[in-house]
Design a protein around this motif. Sequence first.
Motif, PDB file in Angstrom:
ATOM      1  N   ASP A  73      -9.904 -18.273  -2.150  1.00  0.00           N
ATOM      2  CA  ASP A  73      -9.536 -18.678  -3.506  1.00  0.00           C
ATOM      3  C   ASP A  73     -10.601 -19.669  -3.976  1.00  0.00           C
ATOM      4  O   ASP A  73     -10.748 -20.741  -3.388  1.00  0.00           O
ATOM      5  CB  ASP A  73      -8.150 -19.338  -3.497  1.00  0.00           C
ATOM      6  N   TRP A  82      -4.381 -14.709  -2.102  1.00  0.00           N
ATOM      7  CA  TRP A  82      -3.211 -13.887  -2.394  1.00  0.00           C
ATOM      8  C   TRP A  82      -3.513 -12.475  -1.934  1.00  0.00           C
ATOM      9  O   TRP A  82      -4.609 -11.962  -2.161  1.00  0.00           O
ATOM     10  CB  TRP A  82      -2.918 -13.884  -3.891  1.00  0.00           C
ATOM     11  N   ARG A  93       0.309 -15.095   1.248  1.00  0.00           N
ATOM     12  CA  ARG A  93      -0.787 -16.063   1.183  1.00  0.00           C
ATOM     13  C   ARG A  93      -1.427 -16.099   2.564  1.00  0.00           C
ATOM     14  O   ARG A  93      -0.729 -16.004   3.578  1.00  0.00           O
ATOM     15  CB  ARG A  93      -0.274 -17.470   0.828  1.00  0.00           C
ATOM     16  N   VAL A 100       5.368 -14.858   0.758  1.00  0.00           N
ATOM     17  CA  VAL A 100       5.924 -15.674  -0.327  1.00  0.00           C
ATOM     18  C   VAL A 100       6.877 -14.879  -1.215  1.00  0.00           C
ATOM     19  O   VAL A 100       7.630 -15.464  -1.991  1.00  0.00           O
ATOM     20  CB  VAL A 100       4.798 -16.296  -1.174  1.00  0.00           C
ATOM     21  N   HIS A 101       6.855 -13.548  -1.104  1.00  0.00           N
ATOM     22  CA  HIS A 101       7.760 -12.731  -1.923  1.00  0.00           C
ATOM     23  C   HIS A 101       7.909 -11.368  -1.257  1.00  0.00           C
ATOM     24  O   HIS A 101       6.929 -10.802  -0.775  1.00  0.00           O
ATOM     25  CB  HIS A 101       7.188 -12.555  -3.337  1.00  0.00           C
ATOM     26  N   TYR A 212       3.073 -10.221 -10.286  1.00  0.00           N
ATOM     27  CA  TYR A 212       3.624 -11.445  -9.698  1.00  0.00           C
ATOM     28  C   TYR A 212       2.504 -12.443  -9.413  1.00  0.00           C
ATOM     29  O   TYR A 212       2.600 -13.628  -9.761  1.00  0.00           O
ATOM     30  CB  TYR A 212       4.377 -11.103  -8.412  1.00  0.00           C
ATOM     31  N   VAL A 213       1.423 -11.979  -8.779  1.00  0.00           N
ATOM     32  CA  VAL A 213       0.307 -12.867  -8.447  1.00  0.00           C
ATOM     33  C   VAL A 213      -0.355 -13.407  -9.711  1.00  0.00           C
ATOM     34  O   VAL A 213      -0.639 -14.607  -9.824  1.00  0.00           O
ATOM     35  CB  VAL A 213      -0.725 -12.134  -7.570  1.00  0.00           C
ATOM     36  N   GLU A 215       0.864 -13.868 -12.629  1.00  0.00           N
ATOM     37  CA  GLU A 215       1.711 -14.878 -13.281  1.00  0.00           C
ATOM     38  C   GLU A 215       1.584 -16.227 -12.587  1.00  0.00           C
ATOM     39  O   GLU A 215       1.557 -17.273 -13.239  1.00  0.00           O
ATOM     40  CB  GLU A 215       3.164 -14.410 -13.282  1.00  0.00           C
ATOM     41  N   GLN A 216       1.493 -16.219 -11.250  1.00  0.00           N
ATOM     42  CA  GLN A 216       1.318 -17.476 -10.513  1.00  0.00           C
ATOM     43  C   GLN A 216      -0.008 -18.142 -10.871  1.00  0.00           C
ATOM     44  O   GLN A 216      -0.118 -19.371 -10.859  1.00  0.00           O
ATOM     45  CB  GLN A 216       1.370 -17.231  -8.995  1.00  0.00           C
ATOM     46  N   LEU A 217      -0.996 -17.324 -11.191  1.00  0.00           N
ATOM     47  CA  LEU A 217      -2.339 -17.849 -11.488  1.00  0.00           C
ATOM     48  C   LEU A 217      -2.568 -18.075 -12.974  1.00  0.00           C
ATOM     49  O   LEU A 217      -3.639 -18.564 -13.362  1.00  0.00           O
ATOM     50  CB  LEU A 217      -3.394 -16.877 -10.953  1.00  0.00           C
ATOM     51  N   GLY A 218      -1.597 -17.701 -13.812  1.00  0.00           N
ATOM     52  CA  GLY A 218      -1.747 -17.869 -15.252  1.00  0.00           C
ATOM     53  C   GLY A 218      -2.738 -16.905 -15.876  1.00  0.00           C
ATOM     54  O   GLY A 218      -3.427 -17.236 -16.850  1.00  0.00           O
TER      55      GLY A 218
END
Length: 278
Positions: A73, A82, A93, A100-101, A212-213, A215-218
């Motif tokens: 990352d 991710w 992760r 994580v999901h 999903y990923v 959204e976590q990263l914007g």
Amino acid sequence: MPDRGWQPKLVALDIDGTLLKWVDGAGSTHEEVPAAVHDAVQRVLTAGSYVVLASGRAPHSMTAIADQLGLRDPHVPDGRLWIVASNGSVIVRYPPMEIVHEETFDAAPAVHAVLQRHPDALVAIEERGVGYRVSAPFPEGELGGESIVTRLEDLVSAPVSRVIIRDPQATAEDFVAMAAELGLHGTDYVVGWTAWMDLAPVGVSKASGLRYVAEQLGIGAEDVLAIGDGRNDIEMLTWAGRGVAMGQAVQEVRDAADDVTAQVDEDGAAIELDRWFV
């Protein structure tokens, strides 16, 4: 197609047939990332964009590829990645490995429906961190890790994130036709290059995992570049702002993509990445 000034903020990459080249006639890929692909991925990371592996593989067989690529990352000190595994059912992760999901479902009805049509088919469920529990051994090289032979009823006795069904005596076309006839209510499925079917919870795909990923990263879908070659990449290629099929992909996959790059044997993924990262 995005204009020339566009640069993806997230690059989603399939593994087998996209990053890794196929072993002729073996139903598996060489576990070595070509130098051109490695270098292209490094240019993506140097530019500050994320690289996310998105595969039908189980998590434990994806981390070695991440290590070969030198993935990290670029925005956090520990560099934790991710990873979208098991066709979107499991989000990880790494390092260290952390789930994580996870999406699970009752696979028993769909498995029994398929086995009524293909009674000799093989069934596999992921055994986290080890390999797979299988109804009988799969052809050599098709599953990563250890295979633990297990009674069928025990395989589907509890909710699972993904099921693999494989019939070495059938064809991919046989499985596509069968799935269309069965309907498989309550379950999503994808057929591979051979008579290989992945069963997953409804609505779960590489696209849902990547969403999903992102959204976590914007990051929005419009800023995602996705590259893949299989039927399990169709949702991902459609969802991403730019979806690119590998040159050897079947027509169904090519039709879902915004563009088609060269074949995996010609380092098509590297060619596409080099359009946006120099």
